[in-house]
Write a protein that holds these residues in place. Structure first.
Motif, mmCIF file in Angstrom:
data_model
loop_
_atom_site.group_PDB
_atom_site.id
_atom_site.type_symbol
_atom_site.label_atom_id
_atom_site.label_comp_id
_atom_site.label_asym_id
_atom_site.label_seq_id
_atom_site.Cartn_x
_atom_site.Cartn_y
_atom_site.Cartn_z
ATOM 1 N N VAL A 1 0.877 -1.167 0.000
ATOM 2 C CA VAL A 1 0.000 0.000 0.000
ATOM 3 C C VAL A 1 0.916 1.218 0.000
ATOM 4 O O VAL A 1 1.784 1.330 0.861
ATOM 5 N N TRP A 2 0.727 2.103 -0.954
ATOM 6 C CA TRP A 2 1.628 3.250 -1.056
ATOM 7 C C TRP A 2 0.844 4.541 -1.273
ATOM 8 O O TRP A 2 -0.322 4.532 -1.676
ATOM 9 N N ALA A 3 1.495 5.664 -0.997
ATOM 10 C CA ALA A 3 0.860 6.973 -1.048
ATOM 11 C C ALA A 3 1.013 7.622 -2.414
ATOM 12 O O ALA A 3 2.096 8.071 -2.779
ATOM 13 N N SER A 4 -0.093 7.658 -3.161
ATOM 14 C CA SER A 4 -0.147 8.505 -4.348
ATOM 15 C C SER A 4 -0.677 9.857 -3.890
ATOM 16 O O SER A 4 -0.481 10.244 -2.738
ATOM 17 N N SER A 5 -1.344 10.595 -4.750
ATOM 18 C CA SER A 5 -1.798 11.938 -4.362
ATOM 19 C C SER A 5 -2.951 12.393 -5.244
ATOM 20 O O SER A 5 -3.015 12.045 -6.432
ATOM 21 N N SER A 6 -3.831 13.194 -4.671
ATOM 22 C CA SER A 6 -4.915 13.793 -5.458
ATOM 23 C C SER A 6 -4.367 14.756 -6.507
ATOM 24 O O SER A 6 -5.067 15.101 -7.464
ATOM 25 N N SER A 7 -3.108 15.162 -6.347
ATOM 26 C CA SER A 7 -2.514 16.091 -7.313
ATOM 27 C C SER A 7 -2.394 15.475 -8.707
ATOM 28 O O SER A 7 -2.215 16.207 -9.682
ATOM 29 N N VAL A 8 -2.516 14.142 -8.834
ATOM 30 C CA VAL A 8 -2.435 13.519 -10.158
ATOM 31 C C VAL A 8 -3.580 13.978 -11.061
ATOM 32 O O VAL A 8 -3.489 13.867 -12.288
ATOM 33 N N TYR A 9 -4.662 14.501 -10.481
ATOM 34 C CA TYR A 9 -5.782 14.980 -11.295
ATOM 35 C C TYR A 9 -5.435 16.272 -12.014
ATOM 36 O O TYR A 9 -6.120 16.669 -12.960
ATOM 37 N N GLY A 10 -4.379 16.930 -11.578
ATOM 38 C CA GLY A 10 -3.794 18.060 -12.297
ATOM 39 C C GLY A 10 -4.767 19.107 -12.771
ATOM 40 O O GLY A 10 -5.477 19.722 -11.984
#
Length: 203
Positions: free
Chosen positions: A44-53
């Protein structure tokens, strides 16, 4: 531009290699260790809502496009999602990526907007609050760290086992991406008002 993006742009301009070293190279190092383990762990790893750009549609869905990052930080998190997918496909690692939404709480990252807002307010510096389309108020899904921890633990508890062993894939493995955030967005102006009240200083 959201708060995480503002913070990311500000810090990335000063130290771009830090994002590459941590979010790309660091992730690959971790995956290399995990793929060769016997048995392989579920990850389980931390992505980010910032990928929605640059995506302006809200609320965000995991099915929305994520190919228009608005910051280097977002680009490294998008790269992480592509990299983890590759390791899942090639080595049978069970992987869950969680797209965090503006996490806050004790021990927060020093480049988060509420930290540099507070510092600038105390120094009497002008702070910049970006607007949305048509001069609308920018709102953020502030998510408390304890809720994020619960989400991470739940993701681990529901993760299926990896299917590889010692670097060799033995079957199709689970790959999941989830948004992990609050469901009641708060205007950034309210955040500033709260900081003004607590700091007893007008922004």
């Amino acid at each position: 531009m959201n708060l995480a993006t503002q913070a990311g742009v500000r810090y990335a301009m000063q130290n771009p290699s830090s994002y590459i070293n941590s979010n790309v190279a660091g992730l690959v190092n971790l995956l290399e260790v995990c793929k060769s383990a016997n048995p392989q762990p579920a990850i389980v790893w931390a992505s980010s809502s910032s990928v929605y750009g640059m995506n302006s549609k809200v609320p965000f869905s995991e099915k929305d496009r994520t190919d228009q990052p608005a910051s280097l930080y977002a680009a490294t998190k998008k790269a992480g999602e592509a990299i983890t997918h590759s390791y899942n496909h090639i080595y049978g690692l069970s992987i869950t990526g969680l797209r965090f939404f503006t996490v806050y709480g004790p021990w927060g990252r020093p480049d988060m907007a509420y930290f540099f807002f507070a510092k600038d307010i105390l120094k009497g510096k002008e702070i910049t609050i970006y607007e949305g389309a048509d001069h609308s108020s920018v709102m953020r899904d502030f998510t408390y760290i304890d809720d994020v921890v619960r989400g991470c633990v739940s993701a681990l508890d529901t993760a299926k086992k990896s299917t590889g062993s010692g670097g060799k894939k033995k079957g199709t493995a689970q790959f999941r991406i989830y948004n992990l955030g609050n469901t009641t967005p708060v205007p950034v102006s309210k955040l500033v008002s709260i900081l003004e009240m607590l700091l007893k200083t007008k922004a």
